[in-house]
Design a protein around this motif. Structure first.
Motif, PDB file in Angstrom:
ATOM      1  N   ILE A  34       0.832  -1.203   0.000  1.00  0.00           N
ATOM      2  CA  ILE A  34       0.000   0.000   0.000  1.00  0.00           C
ATOM      3  C   ILE A  34       0.870   1.258   0.000  1.00  0.00           C
ATOM      4  O   ILE A  34       0.574   2.234  -0.697  1.00  0.00           O
ATOM      5  CB  ILE A  34      -0.968  -0.030   1.200  1.00  0.00           C
ATOM      6  N   ALA A  35       1.941   1.238   0.779  1.00  0.00           N
ATOM      7  CA  ALA A  35       2.841   2.394   0.816  1.00  0.00           C
ATOM      8  C   ALA A  35       3.447   2.645  -0.564  1.00  0.00           C
ATOM      9  O   ALA A  35       3.592   3.803  -0.998  1.00  0.00           O
ATOM     10  CB  ALA A  35       3.941   2.172   1.853  1.00  0.00           C
ATOM     11  N   ASP A  36       3.800   1.563  -1.241  1.00  0.00           N
ATOM     12  CA  ASP A  36       4.356   1.681  -2.585  1.00  0.00           C
ATOM     13  C   ASP A  36       3.325   2.282  -3.543  1.00  0.00           C
ATOM     14  O   ASP A  36       3.640   3.151  -4.363  1.00  0.00           O
ATOM     15  CB  ASP A  36       4.771   0.292  -3.062  1.00  0.00           C
ATOM     16  N   ALA A  37       2.091   1.804  -3.439  1.00  0.00           N
ATOM     17  CA  ALA A  37       1.020   2.325  -4.288  1.00  0.00           C
ATOM     18  C   ALA A  37       0.754   3.792  -3.984  1.00  0.00           C
ATOM     19  O   ALA A  37       0.548   4.607  -4.890  1.00  0.00           O
ATOM     20  CB  ALA A  37      -0.251   1.500  -4.095  1.00  0.00           C
ATOM     21  N   PHE A  38       0.771   4.132  -2.706  1.00  0.00           N
ATOM     22  CA  PHE A  38       0.538   5.524  -2.316  1.00  0.00           C
ATOM     23  C   PHE A  38       1.619   6.433  -2.904  1.00  0.00           C
ATOM     24  O   PHE A  38       1.321   7.512  -3.429  1.00  0.00           O
ATOM     25  CB  PHE A  38       0.500   5.639  -0.794  1.00  0.00           C
ATOM     26  N   GLN A  39       2.853   5.992  -2.828  1.00  0.00           N
ATOM     27  CA  GLN A  39       3.950   6.766  -3.413  1.00  0.00           C
ATOM     28  C   GLN A  39       3.711   6.993  -4.905  1.00  0.00           C
ATOM     29  O   GLN A  39       3.898   8.095  -5.425  1.00  0.00           O
ATOM     30  CB  GLN A  39       5.269   6.020  -3.202  1.00  0.00           C
ATOM     31  N   PHE A  40       3.269   5.938  -5.579  1.00  0.00           N
ATOM     32  CA  PHE A  40       3.040   6.043  -7.026  1.00  0.00           C
ATOM     33  C   PHE A  40       1.959   7.076  -7.341  1.00  0.00           C
ATOM     34  O   PHE A  40       2.140   7.949  -8.193  1.00  0.00           O
ATOM     35  CB  PHE A  40       2.642   4.679  -7.602  1.00  0.00           C
ATOM     36  N   HIS A  41       0.836   6.972  -6.661  1.00  0.00           N
ATOM     37  CA  HIS A  41      -0.278   7.876  -6.970  1.00  0.00           C
ATOM     38  C   HIS A  41       0.028   9.301  -6.527  1.00  0.00           C
ATOM     39  O   HIS A  41      -0.348  10.265  -7.202  1.00  0.00           O
ATOM     40  CB  HIS A  41      -1.571   7.361  -6.334  1.00  0.00           C
ATOM     41  N   TYR A  42       0.718   9.441  -5.425  1.00  0.00           N
ATOM     42  CA  TYR A  42       1.130  10.773  -4.966  1.00  0.00           C
ATOM     43  C   TYR A  42       2.014  11.441  -6.020  1.00  0.00           C
ATOM     44  O   TYR A  42       1.902  12.636  -6.279  1.00  0.00           O
ATOM     45  CB  TYR A  42       1.883  10.649  -3.638  1.00  0.00           C
ATOM     46  N   SER A  43       2.862  10.645  -6.644  1.00  0.00           N
ATOM     47  CA  SER A  43       3.813  11.182  -7.626  1.00  0.00           C
ATOM     48  C   SER A  43       3.197  11.425  -8.992  1.00  0.00           C
ATOM     49  O   SER A  43       3.720  12.229  -9.772  1.00  0.00           O
ATOM     50  CB  SER A  43       4.996  10.220  -7.787  1.00  0.00           C
ATOM     51  N   ASN A  44       2.097  10.738  -9.299  1.00  0.00           N
ATOM     52  CA  ASN A  44       1.581  10.750 -10.674  1.00  0.00           C
ATOM     53  C   ASN A  44       0.167  11.300 -10.825  1.00  0.00           C
ATOM     54  O   ASN A  44      -0.366  11.290 -11.932  1.00  0.00           O
ATOM     55  CB  ASN A  44       1.633   9.328 -11.249  1.00  0.00           C
TER      56      ASN A  44
END
Lengths: 391, 130
Positions: A41-51
């Motif tokens: 989830i943290a990885d996914a959050f990083q992705f969406h936060y960045s994109n």
């Protein structure tokens, strides 16, 4: 995080590994599983936060950045997208990827008449399909038999989420028939089809509860009881509430399946799913609904959404779904649920959920099954009005 | 490595009109209002118009549904704004359908939506019903 990092270092996608390891994830200790879910989830959050500019702006307004999410205890800080934004005509802002990357658009239409539309890129479609099939295999172990679908096919209603998910099961069966056609259902035809399959296949009945209930009402009205097979499954998804608002009780439904379809309690399995998420939560043989082990449910106090309620208490469901790449899978639903504690003898780790009801404030109280239910009633009414025989 | 190009579900016309729907809005005092909907898939479009001497001065919409239907509403409003109704009424179904570009099979219903919007426009202006 160690497992997550090791997988990445080995050149593997941790999400894909998770999707192909449902049984192994359920066999983890609770703390191991939670830690692994946190890392996904943290990885996914990083992705969406960045994109995703829209989502990042919302996060910044709340002073939340990926650096703040340091452990599973911090998952509650992840900003949530209200599910009704999937109905908005500017829902393109939810996308973390270009519209050009979208492979599949799915929808669900409930009682408000406004469709909720979700858009999936290829990677998300891969994840959704792998996840759904993995869960079907874990809980149903279906690989053969005949499926009596008491719902339309996707040919009639393309891209309808509920129908799509149920349709996927057809690929694991030997044969299947859709009994709702052109917004019409003839229960006598369904009964004849079951008779044709008798002693040739294990027969499964699949569809929304209220459509299966229509079939049972026909059996009741014609004083018929049938005996399905020892391996039969009655598989339901959506449609526990009619368009009129009438709620079908799970116990009543189960009792009638047992009486009129000749099945046992452990053969009746319900699925909880949403078109906006890649989660499925499926009943085990004891009727306990298990959440996909790579997705996290967070049950919030409806009056203080920043706080979770205790296990066993009713709250508003938030879903943290790392499978979603095209939109942030962090959704605040309009469903009231409770998480259940693990019972003695239950070997699976992870979360168990019991659906309670929709939020009273919600304009929606169903999925597309509600519309199917209404359409069938409308069709019957039309037939009654045009029928020359006085009932 | 799988390229994330999907199957190019949307053409450029649809992408632009869905992501930049500049005709979205509401009119405080519309001269005419037309609305269409599909009860099965849920696509719904409401268009409000300002009309003077059968010229469409302004057209705005609200739409709910698939990306292509939202784009269709925007394309419709763009195509009629500033146009005399008599010119709009000369459009044929084939010409109307081409306004959306090449569509995927699952989006073909939006051609019907666009044709229906034109028909509703004709009916509304002819009857004078707001």
């Amino acid at each position: 995080m160690e497992l997550h990092n090791a997988l990445k270092k080995a050149g593997l996608d941790p999400v894909k590994v998770a999707l192909s390891s449902v049984k192994q994830l359920y066999a983890m200790t609770e703390s191991q599983l939670l830690e692994f879910k946190y890392s996904l989830i943290a990885d996914a959050f990083q992705f969406h936060y960045s994109n995703n500019a829209f989502y990042r702006s919302a996060c910044e307004d709340k002073h939340i950045t990926p650096e703040v999410i340091k452990s599973a205890d911090d998952l509650i800080k992840i900003p949530l997208i209200p599910i009704n934004l999937y109905k908005a005509n500017d829902s393109h802002k939810l996308l973390s990827k270009s519209l050009k990357s979208i492979e599949l658009e799915m929808r669900s239409t409930g009682t408000s008449g406004i469709p909720s539309v979700s858009r999936r890129c290829s990677e998300t479609v891969d994840n959704a399909i792998l996840g759904i099939y993995a869960m079907y295999r874990e809980f149903f172990e279906i690989s053969k038999g005949a499926g009596l679908y008491l719902c339309p096919s996707n040919e009639e209603i393309p891209e309808m989420g509920m129908i799509k998910a149920l349709n996927m099961m057809a690929g694991m069966l030997d044969t299947h028939q859709f009994m709702v056609k052109n917004e019409s259902f003839a229960p006598e035809d369904a009964l004849e089809q079951l008779a044709r399959w008798e002693n040739k296949f294990d027969r499964h009945i699949i569809g929304p509860p209220f459509l299966i209930n229509r079939f049972i009402r026909y059996l009741k009205a014609t004083n018929k009881k049938i005996k399905l097979d020892k391996n039969t499954l009655i598989i339901t998804l959506g449609g526990w509430k009619r368009f009129s608002g009438e709620m079908l009780s799970r116990k009543e439904f189960n009792d009638e399946c047992i009486e009129f379809l000749g099945v046992q309690q452990n053969q009746i399995r319900d699925i909880y799913a949403l078109v906006e998420s890649n989660v499925v939560a499926i009943d085990d043989e004891h009727g306990v609904k298990h959440v996909s082990p790579y997705i996290h449910f967070s049950v919030r106090d409806p009056k203080r959404l920043e706080q979770e309620v205790a296990i066993g208490e009713v709250g508003q469901l938030a879903i943290l779904d790392p499978l979603s790449c095209s939109t942030p899978g962090f959704i605040l639903t309009e469903d009231l649920v409770r998480l259940l504690p693990k019972k003695q003898g239950d070997l699976r780790s992870g979360q168990r959920v019991e659906y309670v009801m929709r939020l009273p404030e919600s304009l929606e109280f169903g999925c597309c099954a509600v519309n199917l239910d209404k359409q069938l009633d409308d069709t019957e009414e039309l037939h009654t009005e045009t029928c020359p025989v006085i009932a | 490595m799988k390229k994330d190009i999907g199957t190019l579900m949307y053409n450029d016309i649809i992408i632009k009109n869905f992501t930049e729907p500049h005709n979205v809005g509401d009119l405080e005092s519309a001269d005419y209002e037309i609305e269409i909907g599909n009860p099965v898939c849920g696509d719904r479009i409401k268009v409000q118009l300002l009309v003077t001497d059968k010229v469409i001065n302004k057209a705005v919409f609200r739409a709910w549904g698939c990306a292509t239907s939202v784009a269709t509403a925007n394309i419709f409003c763009s195509s009629i704004a500033g146009e005399a109704y008599d010119n709009i009424s000369q459009r044929q179904p084939l010409e109307i359908g081409q306004m959306l570009g090449e569509l995927e099979p699952s989006q073909q219903h939006c051609v019907e939506i666009l044709v229906e919007l034109h028909q509703k426009l004709a009916d509304t202006i002819s009857s004078g019903v707001v």
